[in-house]
Motif scaffolding. Structure first.
Motif, mmCIF file in Angstrom:
data_model
loop_
_atom_site.group_PDB
_atom_site.id
_atom_site.type_symbol
_atom_site.label_atom_id
_atom_site.label_comp_id
_atom_site.label_asym_id
_atom_site.label_seq_id
_atom_site.Cartn_x
_atom_site.Cartn_y
_atom_site.Cartn_z
ATOM 1 N N ALA A 73 0.817 -1.219 0.000
ATOM 2 C CA ALA A 73 0.000 0.000 0.000
ATOM 3 C C ALA A 73 0.852 1.272 0.000
ATOM 4 O O ALA A 73 0.492 2.260 -0.661
ATOM 5 C CB ALA A 73 -0.943 -0.003 1.199
ATOM 6 N N LEU A 74 1.972 1.261 0.700
ATOM 7 C CA LEU A 74 2.828 2.448 0.756
ATOM 8 C C LEU A 74 3.408 2.771 -0.622
ATOM 9 O O LEU A 74 3.523 3.939 -0.997
ATOM 10 C CB LEU A 74 3.943 2.262 1.791
ATOM 11 N N MET A 75 3.744 1.740 -1.390
ATOM 12 C CA MET A 75 4.236 1.958 -2.759
ATOM 13 C C MET A 75 3.156 2.628 -3.606
ATOM 14 O O MET A 75 3.441 3.538 -4.384
ATOM 15 C CB MET A 75 4.610 0.627 -3.410
ATOM 16 N N GLU A 76 1.934 2.150 -3.465
ATOM 17 C CA GLU A 76 0.809 2.712 -4.217
ATOM 18 C C GLU A 76 0.613 4.192 -3.854
ATOM 19 O O GLU A 76 0.399 5.029 -4.718
ATOM 20 C CB GLU A 76 -0.456 1.912 -3.910
ATOM 21 N N GLU A 77 0.732 4.490 -2.573
ATOM 22 C CA GLU A 77 0.598 5.876 -2.113
ATOM 23 C C GLU A 77 1.702 6.754 -2.704
ATOM 24 O O GLU A 77 1.443 7.845 -3.222
ATOM 25 C CB GLU A 77 0.648 5.912 -0.578
ATOM 26 N N HIS A 78 2.944 6.286 -2.651
ATOM 27 C CA HIS A 78 4.063 7.056 -3.211
ATOM 28 C C HIS A 78 3.909 7.226 -4.724
ATOM 29 O O HIS A 78 4.188 8.297 -5.258
ATOM 30 C CB HIS A 78 5.398 6.383 -2.903
ATOM 31 N N PHE A 79 3.493 6.169 -5.397
ATOM 32 C CA PHE A 79 3.258 6.224 -6.841
ATOM 33 C C PHE A 79 2.265 7.338 -7.183
ATOM 34 O O PHE A 79 2.514 8.162 -8.057
ATOM 35 C CB PHE A 79 2.729 4.867 -7.317
ATOM 36 N N ASN A 80 1.134 7.354 -6.491
ATOM 37 C CA ASN A 80 0.090 8.336 -6.782
ATOM 38 C C ASN A 80 0.445 9.757 -6.351
ATOM 39 O O ASN A 80 0.153 10.709 -7.065
ATOM 40 C CB ASN A 80 -1.236 7.919 -6.132
ATOM 41 N N GLU A 81 1.088 9.898 -5.193
ATOM 42 C CA GLU A 81 1.359 11.235 -4.673
ATOM 43 C C GLU A 81 2.665 11.838 -5.179
ATOM 44 O O GLU A 81 2.718 13.016 -5.511
ATOM 45 C CB GLU A 81 1.367 11.204 -3.145
ATOM 46 N N ASN A 82 3.735 11.040 -5.249
ATOM 47 C CA ASN A 82 5.064 11.589 -5.530
ATOM 48 C C ASN A 82 5.536 11.427 -6.971
ATOM 49 O O ASN A 82 6.230 12.297 -7.485
ATOM 50 C CB ASN A 82 6.107 10.951 -4.604
ATOM 51 N N TYR A 83 5.209 10.306 -7.592
ATOM 52 C CA TYR A 83 5.748 10.026 -8.919
ATOM 53 C C TYR A 83 4.793 10.479 -10.024
ATOM 54 O O TYR A 83 5.130 11.312 -10.857
ATOM 55 C CB TYR A 83 6.048 8.526 -9.090
#
Length: 179
Positions: A73-83
């Motif tokens: 889930a943290l990867m998904e969050e970083h993908f959507n917010e940061n990348y």
């Protein structure tokens, strides 16, 4: 009576036009940006729309960026917010043409086609050329394509803290059965 004839004409003409297009709303796009010896970075979106005009070979696809699901889930969050910044850039699209496409000659044997078009991602557009395998199946028309996207082409910044753990060359696989 005149209104009934007009309604029948409009309905018939829309059915004829609709037969020129095949579509799926549950195609999939999977991507992987993993680097050996580090945690796997991959996601899949099973809600991709793909449309092919059977007369012209034009193809279009649409993927909502928040539809990509990761194991972590943290990867998904970083993908959507940061990348990808999915609130700012909520979708990715492709519009192009399948070269030498003849719907009437499709068989159950997959044939490779060159597809040229414009991929839009993260607010940037890039002309790309990919290969797609297309065949007729009992469920419709199957399309599969594997290609690579470079994050730099779409101004997707990978923070230096994780730059050794995330590949700038992203392997992408598109699949769908259109009806």
């Amino acid at each position: 009576m005149k209104n009934i004839l007009i309604a029948v004409f409009l309905l018939t003409s829309s059915i004829i036009v609709a037969q020129d297009k095949i579509v799926t709303k549950n195609g999939s796009i999977a991507f992987e940006a993993s680097v050996p010896a580090f945690e796997e970075i991959k996601a899949k979106n099973d809600g991709v729309t793909i449309i092919i005009n059977t007369k012209t070979g034009e193809i279009a696809s649409l993927a909502l960026v928040k539809g990509f699901k990761f194991k972590v889930a943290l990867m998904e969050e970083h993908f959507n917010e940061n990348y990808i910044e999915s609130d700012k850039y909520p979708k990715s699209t492709f519009k192009g043409k399948i070269e030498n496409f003849d719907y009437s000659k499709l068989t159950s044997d997959a044939k490779s086609y060159t597809v040229k078009g414009k991929l839009e991602l993260h607010g940037k557009s890039k002309d790309i050329t990919i290969t797609a395998s297309i065949k007729k199946t009992s469920n419709g028309v199957s399309i599969v394509s594997n290609f690579t996207v470079n994050t730099d082409d779409f101004d997707i910044t990978i923070p230096s803290v994780v730059s050794k753990k995330v590949s700038k060359k992203v392997n992408v696989k598109l699949e769908g059965t259109l009806k």
